[in-house]
Motif scaffolding. Structure first.
Motif, mmCIF file in Angstrom:
data_model
loop_
_atom_site.group_PDB
_atom_site.id
_atom_site.type_symbol
_atom_site.label_atom_id
_atom_site.label_comp_id
_atom_site.label_asym_id
_atom_site.label_seq_id
_atom_site.Cartn_x
_atom_site.Cartn_y
_atom_site.Cartn_z
ATOM 1 N N ASN A 1 0.814 -1.214 0.000
ATOM 2 C CA ASN A 1 0.000 0.000 0.000
ATOM 3 C C ASN A 1 0.843 1.257 0.000
ATOM 4 N N TYR B 1 1.806 1.578 -3.531
ATOM 5 C CA TYR B 1 0.657 1.785 -4.414
ATOM 6 C C TYR B 1 0.109 3.200 -4.307
ATOM 7 N N SER B 2 0.237 3.789 -3.117
ATOM 8 C CA SER B 2 -0.295 5.137 -2.921
ATOM 9 C C SER B 2 0.644 6.212 -3.433
ATOM 10 N N PRO C 1 6.643 2.138 -10.372
ATOM 11 C CA PRO C 1 5.731 1.115 -9.851
ATOM 12 C C PRO C 1 6.432 -0.156 -9.404
ATOM 13 N N SER D 1 5.746 -1.511 -3.911
ATOM 14 C CA SER D 1 4.679 -2.466 -4.206
ATOM 15 C C SER D 1 5.208 -3.645 -5.016
ATOM 16 N N HIS E 1 -5.027 -5.187 -7.525
ATOM 17 C CA HIS E 1 -4.889 -3.745 -7.285
ATOM 18 C C HIS E 1 -3.833 -3.141 -8.206
ATOM 19 N N ASP E 2 -2.676 -3.806 -8.281
ATOM 20 C CA ASP E 2 -1.574 -3.249 -9.056
ATOM 21 C C ASP E 2 -1.909 -3.164 -10.540
ATOM 22 N N ARG F 1 -4.441 -1.975 -11.808
ATOM 23 C CA ARG F 1 -5.118 -0.705 -12.089
ATOM 24 C C ARG F 1 -4.176 0.495 -12.011
ATOM 25 N N ARG F 2 -2.943 0.250 -11.584
ATOM 26 C CA ARG F 2 -2.014 1.359 -11.374
ATOM 27 C C ARG F 2 -1.840 2.275 -12.596
ATOM 28 N N ARG G 1 -4.390 5.136 -12.691
ATOM 29 C CA ARG G 1 -4.763 5.843 -11.463
ATOM 30 C C ARG G 1 -4.420 7.329 -11.498
ATOM 31 N N GLN H 1 -11.544 5.978 -14.653
ATOM 32 C CA GLN H 1 -10.302 5.454 -15.214
ATOM 33 C C GLN H 1 -10.522 4.797 -16.571
ATOM 34 N N TRP I 1 -5.638 -0.865 -17.876
ATOM 35 C CA TRP I 1 -5.393 -1.830 -16.811
ATOM 36 C C TRP I 1 -4.587 -3.004 -17.366
#
Length: 418
Positions: free
Chosen positions: A202, A205-206, A213, A217, A247-248, A250-251, A254, A267, A272
């Protein structure tokens, strides 16, 4: 680590800190057994790199250079110390064991050929409180600052600093060994190890759009793969890996090209990562068939609801709300309840969710958490209560320093103010 004028060498040191800090510290702890010495010598190695790399050039293998520099620094300090001779002999024995010696510890550690994962299991000893286990690992392994860890736990920096100090002292006084425990003891440390990996993920990711990237993460995903291989019968280890991948995936969508946060519903889903979605979904489906659900599997199922929707309008919000209800049963927390309220607001409308959010606000358990007033502001905006929404957006802005988050909230505030 870089200053206002960033040279290529300084940039390389900055990247090496993010990529190599955990490995350098973990290796030094293994060979010296001294946590404070390991962190201090690692810091000295990075400071040395800042001095010498601009002059001599960036080495071909920065991590190896830094590890050698840190080990040399540790050796020099131990030679000068009164107890250094005994510690140096101990270092030599530990190095020989790691490079191919035999014995029970070597066999045990061979299951996890990674100093960082060994360090994680050492930090996650059951003699420590769970929060202390997680915080210490994030500090030592990931190089997160005390302030960053305090933010993750929603506590003050001074409180977190005391927790970290107590945890190190307890490891030292209890002589907790640096090794992976035998197989029958792994389950008692698993919850903390999983929590560390998730917080590590997280934190990366944030990061804003400018961050690589493959940093925190990416490291969390790599270690999660190692852990899933180490514990193939632990469904939550597989569930966590699936959650991270979904989750990753979708990075890439974002943030826009200006570095501004793009809400999930806006998005570009063609950006993705389909490969990660496929892998994460397959892992999730396989682990759910075992019939032993846990919090990470449920969160992965929620993520799969999002990644499985071709358009935002196709998202199965009633299913997501039901899954958050199950998550609240398995791992109750005010943050889970806030996310459940968001899902209910999407499934049933903002009027159904607003009382849930206001009850959380009145309870005070999320005081200082900027997403609480941000969610409340969004619900009020959708209800047409623009003045109340504007006040809530201002409350959220006062609680966050993250620039992409602030710009998003400022855009929303400008919309309702207009």
């Amino acid at each position: 680590m870089t200053g206002p004028e960033t040279s290529p060498a300084a940039t390389a040191v900055d990247r090496a800190f993010r990529d190599e800090w955990g490995q350098v510290v973990a290796t030094l702890i293994r060979v010296t057994g001294d946590w404070d010495l390991a962190e201090e010598c690692a810091q000295d190695a990075f400071a040395q790199a800042l001095r010498t790399w601009p002059r001599d050039g960036v080495p071909e293998r920065p991590g190896a250079w830094l590890t050698t520099a840190a080990r040399n620094r540790a050796t020099d300090r131990l030679r000068r110390a009164a107890t250094g001779a005994a510690k140096l002999r101990e270092m030599a024995v530990m190095e020989r064991a790691h490079s191919g010696g035999t014995g029970r510890d070597q066999v045990s550690d061979g299951a996890v050929p990674d100093d960082r994962l060994r360090l994680m299991f050492t930090c996650c000893h059951p003699a420590l409180a769970l929060e202390a286990q997680v915080a210490l690992t994030l500090r030592t392994l990931a190089g997160l600052t005390t302030a960053e860890i305090a933010r993750a736990f929603l506590v003050g920096e001074q409180t977190m600093s005391k927790r970290l100090t107590r945890a190190k002292q307890k490891i030292r006084h209890a002589a907790i060994p640096y090794r992976v425990p035998p197989a029958h003891l792994l389950p008692e440390r698993t919850p903390a190890v999983l929590a560390v990996l998730y917080l590590l993920f997280n934190e990366g990711y944030s990061a804003s759009a400018g961050a690589d990237p493959a940093e925190l993460s990416g490291e969390a995903i790599r270690l999660a793969r190692v852990l899933a291989r180490l514990m193939p019968d632990e469904p939550e280890a597989v569930g966590l890996l699936a959650l991270m991948l979904l989750h990753d995936a979708r990075r890439p969508a974002r943030f826009d090209t200006a570095g501004d946060l793009v809400p999930l519903e806006e998005q570009d889903r063609t950006r993705w990562d389909a490969g990660q979605i496929g892998e994460g979904t397959a892992l999730l489906e396989a682990v759910l068939r075992r019939g032993r659900p846990g919090p990470y599997q449920v969160q992965a199922a929620i993520a799969a609801c999002h990644t499985g929707a071709a358009r935002a309008a196709d998202t199965d919000w009633p299913q997501i709300a039901a899954l958050y209800g199950e998550l609240a049963r398995l791992a109750p927390s005010p943050v889970v309840e806030l996310n459940r309220a968001v899902a209910i607001g999407m499934a049933q409308g903002p009027a159904a969710a607003l009382p849930l959010v206001e009850a959380l606000d009145e309870a005070g358990r999320l005081a200082g958490y900027h997403l609480l007033p941000a969610v409340r502001a969004d619900l009020l905006r959708r209800l047409g209560r623009t003045a109340d929404a504007a006040a809530a957006y201002r409350d959220a802005l006062a609680l966050t320093t993250d620039e992409p988050e602030r710009r998003y909230l400022q855009r929303r505030l400008a919309e309702v103010s207009a």
